[in-house]
Design a protein around this motif. Structure first.
Motif: not given
Length: 194
Positions: A32-57
């Motif tokens: 369920x938690x994974x379904x609430x997050x994107x499976x991958x990050x798209x490429x955006x020209x001129x931007x470096x994207x990274x994500x780290x998910x750590x639930x705070x609950x």
């Protein structure tokens, strides 16, 4: 001795049954938690994207946090970070509503001029429509629309009760944006955009 061993065997069997049930609940919560997050990050020209998910609950199996990055039909991209008040299944449902409403408000069916304030107001209206008698489920969110601009990107930021984003540059980090009110509380939502 046979009675003692039979009793111990039943207790061990019950313990193993609880472990299997808890493992299944954890597996379902992770799905369920994974379904609430994107499976991958798209490429955006001129931007470096990274994500780290750590639930705070804490001990909650499903949190109310989400993020999303969505390429828009006109070449822009939307970045959404949101946090629902609470945890558990109810918070997950509100999180899903938040994420999917934001996608619909900014996506292919939306006007190409939809900006962060438009997206956040659409989420606010959806949250108010589903508000129940239970505990108030407000949402804090930050919506950023990135537009190509002179070989880089121009960011338009709307914040609704969420901590302000931090921009890191040659002069060091600084907060950007103006904090507005959280979503799902009042229909007359003003979203300051910078």
């Amino acid at each position: 001795l046979v009675d003692v061993l039979a009793h111990a065997g039943r207790q061990i069997g019950q313990f193993l049954g609880r472990l299997r049930a808890e493992s299944e609940v954890r597996r379902l919560a992770d799905t369920l938690q994974r379904s609430l997050l994107p499976s991958h990050l798209p490429a955006i020209r001129g931007v470096e994207l990274a994500a780290r998910y750590r639930p705070g609950g804490g001990s909650a199996l499903v949190g109310g946090d989400t993020y999303d990055v969505l390429p828009l039909p006109d070449g822009r991209s939307m970045v959404l970070i949101a946090d629902v008040c609470g945890t558990g299944a109810e918070a997950a449902a509100v999180t899903a509503l938040t994420r999917h409403t934001a996608r619909a408000a900014a996506g292919p069916a939306a006007e190409t001029t939809a900006g962060p304030a438009d997206v956040l107001r659409a989420v606010n209206a959806a949250l108010l429509r589903v508000q129940t008698e239970g505990p108030l489920r407000f949402v804090t969110a930050c919506c950023v629309v990135l537009s190509p601009f002179r070989g880089g990107v121009h960011a338009t930021i709307g914040v609704a009760g969420h901590p302000l984003p931090v921009l890191t540059g040659p002069d060091g980090p600084c907060e950007v944006g103006v904090a507005g009110r959280p979503l799902g509380i009042t229909p007359d939502l003003d979203v300051p955009v910078v």
